[in-house]
Design a protein around this motif. Structure first.
Motif, PDB file in Angstrom:
ATOM      1  N   SER A 285       0.809  -1.208   0.000  1.00  0.00           N
ATOM      2  CA  SER A 285       0.000   0.000   0.000  1.00  0.00           C
ATOM      3  C   SER A 285       0.839   1.253   0.000  1.00  0.00           C
ATOM      4  CB  SER A 285      -0.926  -0.016   1.204  1.00  0.00           C
ATOM      5  OG  SER A 285      -0.167  -0.281   2.348  1.00  0.00           O
ATOM      6  N   TYR A 286       1.920   1.290   0.776  1.00  0.00           N
ATOM      7  CA  TYR A 286       2.694   2.526   0.841  1.00  0.00           C
ATOM      8  C   TYR A 286       3.372   2.828  -0.476  1.00  0.00           C
ATOM      9  CZ  TYR A 286       2.100   3.234   5.783  1.00  0.00           C
ATOM     10  OH  TYR A 286       1.566   3.480   7.010  1.00  0.00           O
ATOM     11  N   SER A 287       4.000   1.812  -1.070  1.00  0.00           N
ATOM     12  CA  SER A 287       4.723   2.099  -2.305  1.00  0.00           C
ATOM     13  C   SER A 287       3.753   2.502  -3.407  1.00  0.00           C
ATOM     14  CB  SER A 287       5.564   0.907  -2.750  1.00  0.00           C
ATOM     15  OG  SER A 287       5.070  -0.276  -2.216  1.00  0.00           O
ATOM     16  N   HIS A 288       2.590   1.866  -3.445  1.00  0.00           N
ATOM     17  CA  HIS A 288       1.621   2.275  -4.461  1.00  0.00           C
ATOM     18  C   HIS A 288       1.137   3.686  -4.207  1.00  0.00           C
ATOM     19  CE1 HIS A 288       0.496  -2.107  -5.615  1.00  0.00           C
ATOM     20  NE2 HIS A 288       1.666  -1.737  -6.038  1.00  0.00           N
ATOM     21  N   VAL A 290       2.695   6.095  -2.808  1.00  0.00           N
ATOM     22  CA  VAL A 290       3.696   7.130  -3.096  1.00  0.00           C
ATOM     23  C   VAL A 290       3.923   7.249  -4.600  1.00  0.00           C
ATOM     24  CG1 VAL A 290       6.128   7.699  -2.873  1.00  0.00           C
ATOM     25  CG2 VAL A 290       4.859   6.970  -0.882  1.00  0.00           C
ATOM     26  N   ALA A 293       0.273   7.700  -6.910  1.00  0.00           N
ATOM     27  CA  ALA A 293      -0.762   8.586  -6.398  1.00  0.00           C
ATOM     28  C   ALA A 293      -0.892   9.840  -7.236  1.00  0.00           C
ATOM     29  CB  ALA A 293      -0.445   8.973  -4.960  1.00  0.00           C
ATOM     30  N   ARG A 307      -5.385  17.679  -5.137  1.00  0.00           N
ATOM     31  CA  ARG A 307      -4.762  16.379  -5.255  1.00  0.00           C
ATOM     32  C   ARG A 307      -3.723  16.193  -4.169  1.00  0.00           C
ATOM     33  NH1 ARG A 307      -5.981  11.610  -7.718  1.00  0.00           N
ATOM     34  NH2 ARG A 307      -4.241  10.315  -7.279  1.00  0.00           N
ATOM     35  N   GLN A 308      -2.938  17.226  -3.925  1.00  0.00           N
ATOM     36  CA  GLN A 308      -1.918  17.107  -2.895  1.00  0.00           C
ATOM     37  C   GLN A 308      -2.549  16.892  -1.536  1.00  0.00           C
ATOM     38  OE1 GLN A 308       0.122  20.662  -4.068  1.00  0.00           O
ATOM     39  NE2 GLN A 308       1.968  19.520  -4.513  1.00  0.00           N
ATOM     40  N   ILE A 311      -3.582  13.298  -1.330  1.00  0.00           N
ATOM     41  CA  ILE A 311      -2.471  12.376  -1.090  1.00  0.00           C
ATOM     42  C   ILE A 311      -2.041  12.461   0.370  1.00  0.00           C
ATOM     43  CG2 ILE A 311      -0.077  11.888  -1.666  1.00  0.00           C
ATOM     44  CD1 ILE A 311      -0.692  12.822  -4.464  1.00  0.00           C
ATOM     45  N   LEU A 312      -1.975  13.688   0.866  1.00  0.00           N
ATOM     46  CA  LEU A 312      -1.612  13.875   2.265  1.00  0.00           C
ATOM     47  C   LEU A 312      -2.593  13.137   3.154  1.00  0.00           C
ATOM     48  CD1 LEU A 312       0.010  15.518   4.375  1.00  0.00           C
ATOM     49  CD2 LEU A 312      -1.762  17.226   4.222  1.00  0.00           C
ATOM     50  N   LEU A 315      -2.081   9.351   3.013  1.00  0.00           N
ATOM     51  CA  LEU A 315      -0.914   8.882   3.767  1.00  0.00           C
ATOM     52  C   LEU A 315      -1.179   8.945   5.262  1.00  0.00           C
ATOM     53  CD1 LEU A 315       2.086  10.278   1.731  1.00  0.00           C
ATOM     54  CD2 LEU A 315       1.485   7.923   2.111  1.00  0.00           C
ATOM     55  N   GLN A 316      -1.860  10.005   5.686  1.00  0.00           N
ATOM     56  CA  GLN A 316      -2.164  10.106   7.114  1.00  0.00           C
ATOM     57  C   GLN A 316      -3.104   8.998   7.542  1.00  0.00           C
ATOM     58  OE1 GLN A 316      -3.508  14.131   7.230  1.00  0.00           O
ATOM     59  NE2 GLN A 316      -1.630  14.843   8.196  1.00  0.00           N
ATOM     60  N   LEU A 319      -1.141   5.828   7.886  1.00  0.00           N
ATOM     61  CA  LEU A 319      -0.372   5.787   9.131  1.00  0.00           C
ATOM     62  C   LEU A 319      -1.300   5.553  10.320  1.00  0.00           C
ATOM     63  CD1 LEU A 319       2.091   8.725   8.407  1.00  0.00           C
ATOM     64  CD2 LEU A 319       2.660   6.327   8.625  1.00  0.00           C
ATOM     65  N   ALA A 322      -2.342   2.006  10.466  1.00  0.00           N
ATOM     66  CA  ALA A 322      -1.280   1.173  11.040  1.00  0.00           C
ATOM     67  C   ALA A 322      -1.316   1.259  12.558  1.00  0.00           C
ATOM     68  CB  ALA A 322       0.077   1.620  10.506  1.00  0.00           C
TER      69      ALA A 322
ATOM     70  N   LEU B 143       5.025  15.540  -2.889  1.00  0.00           N
ATOM     71  CA  LEU B 143       3.648  15.091  -3.035  1.00  0.00           C
ATOM     72  C   LEU B 143       2.745  15.731  -1.995  1.00  0.00           C
ATOM     73  CD1 LEU B 143       3.820  11.266  -3.688  1.00  0.00           C
ATOM     74  CD2 LEU B 143       2.913  13.008  -5.184  1.00  0.00           C
ATOM     75  N   THR B 144       3.267  15.949  -0.783  1.00  0.00           N
ATOM     76  CA  THR B 144       2.390  16.436   0.276  1.00  0.00           C
ATOM     77  C   THR B 144       2.616  17.891   0.607  1.00  0.00           C
ATOM     78  OG1 THR B 144       3.971  15.701   1.925  1.00  0.00           O
ATOM     79  CG2 THR B 144       2.240  14.166   1.306  1.00  0.00           C
ATOM     80  N   ARG B 145       3.383  18.576  -0.259  1.00  0.00           N
ATOM     81  CA  ARG B 145       3.635  20.004  -0.071  1.00  0.00           C
ATOM     82  C   ARG B 145       4.202  20.306   1.301  1.00  0.00           C
ATOM     83  NH1 ARG B 145      -1.136  23.047  -0.225  1.00  0.00           N
ATOM     84  NH2 ARG B 145      -0.065  24.990  -0.585  1.00  0.00           N
ATOM     85  N   VAL B 160       8.107   2.196   2.481  1.00  0.00           N
ATOM     86  CA  VAL B 160       8.207   1.957   1.040  1.00  0.00           C
ATOM     87  C   VAL B 160       9.389   1.043   0.749  1.00  0.00           C
ATOM     88  CG1 VAL B 160       8.660   3.019  -1.174  1.00  0.00           C
ATOM     89  CG2 VAL B 160       7.064   4.078   0.377  1.00  0.00           C
ATOM     90  N   GLU B 163       8.685  -2.477   1.627  1.00  0.00           N
ATOM     91  CA  GLU B 163       7.799  -3.198   0.732  1.00  0.00           C
ATOM     92  C   GLU B 163       8.427  -3.519  -0.602  1.00  0.00           C
ATOM     93  OE1 GLU B 163       4.481  -0.707   0.299  1.00  0.00           O
ATOM     94  OE2 GLU B 163       3.695  -1.078   2.286  1.00  0.00           O
ATOM     95  N   MET B 180       7.237  -3.737  -8.462  1.00  0.00           N
ATOM     96  CA  MET B 180       6.244  -3.180  -7.554  1.00  0.00           C
ATOM     97  C   MET B 180       5.151  -2.432  -8.312  1.00  0.00           C
ATOM     98  SD  MET B 180       5.518   0.020  -6.161  1.00  0.00           S
ATOM     99  CE  MET B 180       7.071   0.850  -6.284  1.00  0.00           C
ATOM    100  N   ALA B 184       0.498  -2.191  -9.340  1.00  0.00           N
ATOM    101  CA  ALA B 184      -0.353  -1.104  -8.853  1.00  0.00           C
ATOM    102  C   ALA B 184      -1.532  -0.954  -9.803  1.00  0.00           C
ATOM    103  CB  ALA B 184       0.445   0.194  -8.800  1.00  0.00           C
ATOM    104  N   THR B 190      -2.996   6.978 -13.573  1.00  0.00           N
ATOM    105  CA  THR B 190      -2.425   8.211 -13.041  1.00  0.00           C
ATOM    106  C   THR B 190      -1.224   8.679 -13.844  1.00  0.00           C
ATOM    107  OG1 THR B 190      -1.087   6.966 -11.476  1.00  0.00           O
ATOM    108  CG2 THR B 190      -3.180   7.804 -10.677  1.00  0.00           C
TER     109      THR B 190
END
Lengths: 743, 195
Positions: A285-288, A290, A293, A307-308, A311-312, A315-316, A319, A322, B143-145, B160, B163, B180, B184, B190
């Motif tokens: 999930s994380y690698s996909h 990042v 996305a 979009r940003q 994505i933020l 990811l939050q 986490l 988890a 990506l997250t500014r 990452v 994985e 990897m 996806a 995308t």
């Protein structure tokens, strides 16, 4: 000469999945990185075509240009024999041109004399052109793409599903027109409605009330399918009892059902392939998130920002999930018990809500029939309208009120977010499809006096002939009303809720304005609404042959309405809707809807007596009974063949063969899965071997073995062993064994 | 067949058709987009294969790659990387060939492994043929500014690498990345620019 310390190798980095640091460049000799760079696989990847410098070539030319140019001719040879089309090679345009010209020349030389090759090429080009032509035939392709670019893949999947359903409805209406309407008029105009004087042992049926109708009552007739609409090609009752018409009527239903099934299966299989190819979410999930996305096709500052933010948020959430999983793993027994108790209570609550909803729908359908007889209701057309729409109103109310409650309950249950979303979706799907089934069940109990053929109202005719002299038309009318009410609610919500809310947000400053204006397109709710509408049409198309045509018009209107609402009032969603889920899950629910809609239709065809006063099957024992009669008029061989299809001698072997095929496919899939995990393990082992050997080579060159060592093999090997032992004693023992064997 | 055009010879157009994923019409449309970026620089006659490069600032003014000056610098965070990867000398100035190349790879007809190859190049910020921890950190931050805290960023990078790093050397090679990303489900949709 550099010492080992300069290399920064940490003992624990070897052989363990630790975070090994990339070794620093050696001042003399080769480092691990440069050795790995010289492997043939790396050289092939960096090769960019004939006459072009490979990736990262300026550095290579300084240090080890000689070695890299050795690797190149091998790679070059491989690539020129590459059968892939030029456009798929990751080379710059110039190199691809050269490759394409070489390929064309090679092909030309090979097949200059053969007409077969020439025809094969023409055929391939023709196939490409046909595929492109078919793709450009799809209507609104540009609109759907634009929507996807601006609002995300989830919204795009809604509109593409709407377009697909439109195709299904068009096909169904064409079939209905050819197999039902055409034969009706082919053998002479059908007769008019029976008058009130006509009577039979099963009551009388007079769909037309005599005399002039006022305007309100005309409107009422239009909206509820009664009056002049009742005896029209719209409903089942109109069609005359002619044998050929009966056969084609039945066949059109089966044919359109089969076509819908095949098209939906084809759509869900292509979605399934994509979903199966993707790994289980938890492992990647994380690698996909990042790397896949960021939507590169986004333009406009607002969308980039959104979009940003999305994505933020994701990811939050990841986490946070988890953290939730971690907390769930360390729960004590007491806490676990409490959590499960809460979950059981909430599930009971959900069940209670569902039962209340279903009972409400059942009651409303039953009451609507009775309330219509009241004198008070008969006088006022508005009240009549409300009473006749009572079931639809109930179903829409239930579908609007319960899903937000499910969302609330879902957030209390303590599952991770992805689990929650799946649970909420399941509950909503169940609610929608089951409420329709409850309505049909309520109708059934009215028609067949709750299945009791000896009840007073149903005796002699097999159905409730006093209240429902033409029960198929009644069912058709209910479906017609559901369709109309659905359209009216969509229009009402768009015009009376969404647009005013958008205008309000424009006028109202501050937080209230922003909250009012943050309208999002709820993909899941809208898609389930579409599927529900289509299920209604599937159920109703047997009793109301022109319903698919009406639905085509409704979906066309809906497309433009939703598009207008989307572009004027909605902002892109803050949470993504996985497109892979949309391409697999929604066609599956559509399939479920098709299967569920087949149940009442098949039940009516086989088990309920058709009305004696209306429809093409009047006077028969059951609707299906027409088919065996017609088969008997066919030639003897055709008869034998068709009867054979219905015997056990055909069905049992078919069942056996299907079971064997299924078991074989499952076993094949299992063995493939085992092979894949085996290969994955092998890849990891090979990677470790590669790194081991590369380090050994780097070690060997660093200690100057190649330059200084002209002694027999033993001395060099001994020094090598010493170095390896400092890093990994286990590996050095293995190497020692190998060297002793060779020496 | 379409109207007669004098920009390319028939031979050139066929070459472009075979070397990219575009049809004749789309190639002409792309050419006119390219020409609109710099009408004085780009000639309307390419039969002689002129060596013309449109500078990076003009490429960056395309709406698909645009920079929006304003609060918080809302640009496409990978704009510069895309131009760097697809340009001839890595400086962001693109010839027509580079331009067509870029949109061909980013079109919806390009196969997965081709896109994976170029995605790897784009995410490899220091151009060392590996996506190392610093590259990952830069990616996540862009990506997250910058709105994730530093520990969260390093936590994400660590996960990452956990994985995807198949040979456990602390960085992603092209094989790791391809293995990897090929799984996806959303990658194809995308890594796609519509033009």
């Amino acid at each position: 000469m550099a010492t080992e310390g300069d290399f920064g190798w940490e003992p624990e980095a070897w052989g363990l999945p630790g975070r090994g640091l990339a070794p620093r460049e050696a001042r003399a000799g080769q480092s691990l990185a440069s050795v790995l760079n010289e492997l043939p696989s790396a050289a092939t990847l960096r090769y960019r075509g004939p006459g072009v410098l490979p990736w990262g070539s300026p550095e290579e030319e300084e240090e080890g240009g000689g070695r890299s140019s050795q690797a190149l001719p091998g790679a070059a040879q491989m690539e020129t024999q590459d059968p892939r089309p030029s456009r798929e090679l990751p080379w710059p345009m110039q190199a691809r041109r050269v490759h394409r010209n070489n390929q064309a020349r090679a092909q030309g030389a090979y097949s200059s004399g053969s007409r077969v090759g020439h025809w094969a090429r023409l055929l391939a080009r023709g196939k490409d052109k046909t595929k492109e032509g078919l793709r450009s035939l799809q209507p609104w392709a540009w609109t759907v793409k634009r929507i996807g670019g601006q609002f995300g893949a989830g919204t795009e999947s809604y509109f593409s599903l709407l377009r697909f359903l439109l195709l299904l409805n068009v096909l169904a209406s064409v079939l209905a027109a050819c197999m039902v309407l055409l034969p009706t008029w082919l053998e002479g105009a059908p007769p008019g409605p029976p008058g009130p004087s006509a009577s039979s042992p099963c009551g009388s049926y007079s769909p037309h009330s005599p005399g002039l109708a006022t305007f309100p009552s005309q409107l009422f007739n239009l909206l509820s399918g009664q009056g002049y609409l009742e005896w029209s090609p719209l409903f089942y009752g109109f069609y005359p009892a002619r044998r050929h018409l009966a056969v084609t009527y039945l066949c059109s239903v089966f044919a359109s059902g089969l076509i819908c099934l095949l098209l939906i299966l084809q759509r869900s299989v292509s979605g399934l392939k994509q979903t199966l190819l993707a790994e289980v979410g938890a492992l990647t999930s994380y690698s996909h998130r990042v790397f896949s996305a960021w939507t590169f096709g986004l333009c406009g500052a607002l969308h980039v920002q959104l979009r940003q933010r999305r994505i933020l948020y994701e990811l939050q959430v990841e986490l946070e999930e988890a953290g939730v999983r971690h907390r769930a793993a360390v729960r004590t027994l007491g806490q676990q018990a409490r959590v499960w108790l809460v979950r059981a209570l909430l599930n009971l609550l959900v069940l209670a809500l569902l039962c209340a909803a279903f009972y409400g729908v059942y009651w409303a359908t039953g009451e609507a029939g009775q309330l219509q007889e009241e004198a008070l209701v008969q006088q006022k057309p508005l009240l009549q309208l409300v009473v006749s729409y009572l079931p639809s109103i109930f179903i829409s109310a239930v579908n609007a009120v319960l899903p937000p409650l499910f969302k609330l309950i879902g957030s209390l249950e303590g599952y991770t977010r992805s689990h929650q979303i799946v649970l909420i979706l399941f509950r909503t799907v169940f609610l929608r499809l089951a409420s329709l089934l409850v309505l049909l069940f309520s109708l059934w109990s009215q028609i067949t006096c709750r299945g009791d053929a000896q009840a007073e109202a149903c005796q002699g005719c097999g159905y409730n002939y006093r209240e429902l002299p033409c029960w198929e038309t009644r069912v058709g009318q209910e479906m017609y009303k559901l369709l109309l009410f659905d359209l009216l609610t969509s229009l009402a919500i768009a015009l009376l809720v969404q647009f005013p809310r958008k205008i309000l947000c424009g006028l109202c400053p501050g937080a209230l304005g922003r909250w009012a204006g943050a309208l999002e397109f709820e993909v899941a709710d809208e898609v389930l609404g579409l599927i529900y509408a289509q299920t209604v049409v599937w159920v109703g198309s047997f009793f109301c042959p022109l319903l698919p045509l009406l639905n085509t018009a409704k979906f066309l209107l809906l497309f433009y309405l939703k598009k207008l609402t989307l572009f004027s009032t909605c902002s892109p969603a803050a949470r993504t809707f996985r497109a892979s889920m949309a391409s697999f899950f929604f066609p599956l629910v559509l399939l479920l809807g098709l299967v569920l809609s087949a149940v009442p239709v098949l039940y009516s065809i086989f088990l309920i007596q058709p009305s004696k006063l209306c429809g093409p099957f009047r006077g028969q024992e059951s609707i299906w009974a027409q088919i065996p009669e017609s088969i008997e008029t066919l030639p003897q061989t055709a008869q034998n063949f068709l009867f054979f299809l219905g015997t056990q001698a055909f069905a049992v072997p078919l069942l056996l063969i299907s079971s064997i095929l299924m078991a074989y496919t499952v076993a094949l899939a299992n063995s493939h899965g085992r092979l894949i995990s085996e290969l994955k393990r092998q890849i990891e082992t090979e990677a470790r071997n590669k790194v081991f050997l590369a380090r050994a080579v780097a070690l060997g060159s660093e200690s100057g073995v190649r330059q200084n060592c002209r002694a027999p093999f033993g001395t060099c090997a001994f020094e090598l062993l010493l170095k390896i032992r400092q890093i990994d004693p286990v590996a050095s023992e293995r190497a020692e064994g190998v060297i002793r064997q060779r020496a | 067949m379409g109207s007669k055009q004098t920009v390319f010879t028939r031979e050139q157009l066929e070459e472009y058709q075979d070397c990219t994923f575009f049809t004749r019409k789309e190639i002409m449309r792309l050419f006119y987009r390219y020409q609109d970026l710099a009408p004085q620089l780009v000639p309307l006659d390419y039969t002689g294969c002129p060596a013309v490069k449109v500078p990076y600032e003009l490429i960056g003014s395309m709406p698909e790659l645009k920079v929006q000056p304003g609060p918080g610098d809302m640009e496409n965070p990978f704009r510069q990387r895309i131009a760097h990867v697809f340009s001839e000398d890595g400086d962001g100035h693109m010839t027509l060939d580079n331009f067509l190349d870029m949109f061909s790879v980013m079109s919806e007809m390009a196969p997965r492994d081709l896109k994976a190859y170029y995605a790897f190049k784009i995410y490899d910020f220091n151009d060392d043929d590996y996506i190392c921890a610093e590259d990952l950190q830069q990616t996540v931050t862009r990506l997250t500014r910058g709105e994730l805290s530093a520990e969260e960023v390093s936590l994400v990078c660590e996960k990452v690498l956990d994985e995807a790093d198949g040979d456990h050397d602390g960085r992603l090679s092209l094989e790791d990345f391809q293995n990897m990303i090929l799984r996806a489900p959303d990658f194809l949709s995308t890594f796609h620019i519509r033009i």
